[in-house]
Design a protein around this motif. Sequence first.
Motif, PDB file in Angstrom:
ATOM      1  N   SER A 136       0.827  -1.200   0.000  1.00 34.89           N
ATOM      2  CA  SER A 136       0.000   0.000   0.000  1.00 34.89           C
ATOM      3  C   SER A 136       0.861   1.250   0.000  1.00 34.89           C
ATOM      4  O   SER A 136       1.808   1.370   0.793  1.00 34.89           O
ATOM      5  CB  SER A 136      -0.897   0.006   1.240  1.00 34.89           C
ATOM      6  N   SER A 167      -1.675  -3.810  -7.408  1.00 35.65           N
ATOM      7  CA  SER A 167      -1.628  -2.366  -7.611  1.00 35.65           C
ATOM      8  C   SER A 167      -1.868  -1.626  -6.296  1.00 35.65           C
ATOM      9  O   SER A 167      -2.234  -2.220  -5.280  1.00 35.65           O
ATOM     10  CB  SER A 167      -2.695  -1.937  -8.631  1.00 35.65           C
ATOM     11  N   TYR A 190      -4.125   0.871  -3.956  1.00 31.38           N
ATOM     12  CA  TYR A 190      -5.567   0.830  -3.728  1.00 31.38           C
ATOM     13  C   TYR A 190      -5.986   2.023  -2.867  1.00 31.38           C
ATOM     14  O   TYR A 190      -5.136   2.785  -2.398  1.00 31.38           O
ATOM     15  CB  TYR A 190      -5.984  -0.499  -3.104  1.00 31.38           C
ATOM     16  N   ASP A 236      -5.383  -5.418 -10.415  1.00 31.22           N
ATOM     17  CA  ASP A 236      -5.898  -4.050 -10.353  1.00 31.22           C
ATOM     18  C   ASP A 236      -6.837  -3.916  -9.161  1.00 31.22           C
ATOM     19  O   ASP A 236      -8.023  -4.220  -9.249  1.00 31.22           O
ATOM     20  CB  ASP A 236      -6.623  -3.700 -11.647  1.00 31.22           C
ATOM     21  N   PHE A 237      -6.308  -3.441  -8.050  1.00 29.15           N
ATOM     22  CA  PHE A 237      -7.108  -3.252  -6.844  1.00 29.15           C
ATOM     23  C   PHE A 237      -7.703  -1.847  -6.762  1.00 29.15           C
ATOM     24  O   PHE A 237      -8.515  -1.574  -5.883  1.00 29.15           O
ATOM     25  CB  PHE A 237      -6.254  -3.489  -5.590  1.00 29.15           C
ATOM     26  N   LEU A 238      -7.283  -0.942  -7.643  1.00 27.92           N
ATOM     27  CA  LEU A 238      -7.765   0.439  -7.556  1.00 27.92           C
ATOM     28  C   LEU A 238      -9.107   0.616  -8.256  1.00 27.92           C
ATOM     29  O   LEU A 238     -10.053   1.160  -7.664  1.00 27.92           O
ATOM     30  CB  LEU A 238      -6.729   1.383  -8.164  1.00 27.92           C
ATOM     31  N   LEU A 266     -12.482  -0.480  -6.549  1.00 29.06           N
ATOM     32  CA  LEU A 266     -12.761   0.029  -5.207  1.00 29.06           C
ATOM     33  C   LEU A 266     -12.673   1.548  -5.086  1.00 29.06           C
ATOM     34  O   LEU A 266     -12.996   2.108  -4.045  1.00 29.06           O
ATOM     35  CB  LEU A 266     -11.803  -0.607  -4.194  1.00 29.06           C
ATOM     36  N   ASP A 267     -12.271   2.209  -6.135  1.00 30.55           N
ATOM     37  CA  ASP A 267     -12.080   3.653  -6.118  1.00 30.55           C
ATOM     38  C   ASP A 267     -13.434   4.375  -6.175  1.00 30.55           C
ATOM     39  O   ASP A 267     -14.278   4.063  -7.017  1.00 30.55           O
ATOM     40  CB  ASP A 267     -11.228   4.018  -7.331  1.00 30.55           C
ATOM     41  N   TRP A 318     -12.071   4.892  -0.325  1.00 40.30           N
ATOM     42  CA  TRP A 318     -13.009   3.778  -0.330  1.00 40.30           C
ATOM     43  C   TRP A 318     -14.437   4.301  -0.407  1.00 40.30           C
ATOM     44  O   TRP A 318     -14.775   5.257   0.295  1.00 40.30           O
ATOM     45  CB  TRP A 318     -12.912   2.963   0.967  1.00 40.30           C
ATOM     46  N   MET A 325     -11.445  -7.206  -4.135  1.00 34.11           N
ATOM     47  CA  MET A 325     -10.013  -7.297  -4.407  1.00 34.11           C
ATOM     48  C   MET A 325      -9.642  -8.717  -4.827  1.00 34.11           C
ATOM     49  O   MET A 325      -8.824  -8.924  -5.739  1.00 34.11           O
ATOM     50  CB  MET A 325      -9.213  -6.841  -3.192  1.00 34.11           C
ATOM     51  N   SER A 329      -1.795  -7.888   2.079  1.00 34.81           N
ATOM     52  CA  SER A 329      -2.439  -8.250   0.836  1.00 34.81           C
ATOM     53  C   SER A 329      -3.203  -9.537   1.001  1.00 34.81           C
ATOM     54  O   SER A 329      -2.735 -10.561   0.570  1.00 34.81           O
ATOM     55  CB  SER A 329      -1.420  -8.546  -0.192  1.00 34.81           C
ATOM     56  N   TYR A 374      -5.571 -10.916  -0.437  1.00 39.02           N
ATOM     57  CA  TYR A 374      -6.539 -10.966  -1.512  1.00 39.02           C
ATOM     58  C   TYR A 374      -6.269 -12.085  -2.510  1.00 39.02           C
ATOM     59  O   TYR A 374      -6.911 -12.138  -3.537  1.00 39.02           O
ATOM     60  CB  TYR A 374      -6.554  -9.617  -2.247  1.00 39.02           C
TER      61      TYR A 374
END
Length: 224
Positions: free
Chosen positions: A44, A88, A90, A119-121, A124-125, A131, A150, A212, A214
């Motif tokens: 992160s 990525s 997030y 691609d975690f962004l 969840l963006d 968040w 995620m 992580s 995920y």
Amino acid sequence: DEALGPQTRVVNEAIPGSDTRIAATALAAALLRWKPKAVVIALSAGNEGLPVTTGEAAAEACAETFLGGLEALVAAAERAGAAVVLGSVYPHGAYKAVHYGAITRVAETMRGWGRPVFDFLTPLDDGAGRWPEALQADPAHPNSEGHRRMFEATRPHWEALRRAAAKGEPNSKRPSKEFIARRRAAPIEYVHLSPYLEALEAVVFALRNKISPYLPPVRRAAPI
């Protein structure tokens, strides 16, 4: 097991709250101990200190430090013969516009490195780097639904992980010119990873769980 197969061992060497320097030390020790075929690196930018930066210059400097640290981790793993998959950046509940600009640039840069990227962004963006309320547990972490999203973001790269775990194949794409140039200018403090780089041959190492958590559920390895 669905993702990687029942014969694959996944080892969690994550340290809660790690920035790239802490992760470099953990990775060096893990490479020596586990001799992995593949490494998942997912950190992160929040732990690098991005949320507390003020102003565009400070945010960009923090982002540059984060990218440099990630590059050192990738280089260490790949010189050792392990394939690399990246997670990525997030969201974070404390991000402001300058932080969002920095993480979107980081995400774009990572996509240009020629390695698979979870691609975690995107899923969840909230459109501002934070968040959505329905996905936040606290400013730094997603809730259960956020974790589920995620996890779903890892699916497109399961096959890449499976191939790496089965054969130890390096990533097929050549590093970008930008990546090579940045590595040549890498800060010297990461040289201490080099004594561990000849020790690799087996198993899968994943930085996951607290930092992580995920990756798909897998068979837990017996204690060694």
